[in-house]
Write a protein that holds these residues in place. Sequence first.
Motif: not given
Length: 275
Positions: A113, A162, A165-166, A169
């Motif tokens: 991050t 972000l 990105k989450s 996962k």
Amino acid sequence: MGELPLDINIQEPRWDQSTFLGRARHFFTVTDPRNLLLSGAQLEASRNIVQNYRAGVVTPGLTEDQLWRAKYVYDSAFHPDTGEKVVLIGRMSAQVPMNMTITGCMLTFYRKTPTVVFWQWVNQSFNAVVNYSNRSGDAPITVGQLGTAYVSATTGAVATALGLKSLTKHLPPLVGRFVPFAAVAAANCINIPLMRQRELQVGIPVTDEEGQRLGHSVAAAKQGIFQVVISRICMAIPAMAIPPVIMDTLEKKDFLKVGHTHLSHPGRGDGWEQK
């Protein structure tokens, strides 16, 4: 050789812009990174040659090739409307090395991050410098507009990066590699309309075939800005969408895999790893 004639039109590109080759030669010259290495004295000399020629004064011994070279050096470092020298990283000649460096870092440091936030901020800061340095003289950017566009684009890019990105996962690693590209695309959709909002309000100049202004058009501004957004996103594809596929394929090959050999010291219970 006689004195260089004064009828060379250096207001326009040297090569025919109706052909692909002509446009390619023009833009390769405009973005030539070697111009970044020129000294202040060389830049001033090129400016003097161009300004003198436009005023009807030909530098003694000047050739046509030297005139065109001076014209492109002048264009690479000075704003066409204000005449001020553009900050180094805001020049068109800095686009290739700066974008290569920033894009490479965004594609490399996309897992953590803090690095995602940092490189998205760097990218949007660089974009803000470029946009300000190459602002239009017909629709100048105010400090407030620049600040709004900068904060909005940076926030949008970071939030997109972000958020995706989450979400990725638990997806294949290849999907995560496309997060920087998605963030840049989202930022362009926010940044460009905000940076050119004055054009959306008052329109852009419309001219006839002879270059005479006929008026201003908001519809033309909307169409132009939409095309710029799409082109900026498409321009990012070769650098940000193709390498992830290549790297994902290469990392599956044996020569890119990291081998681990565990060796134990004879007669002792502890061991050490060689990587």
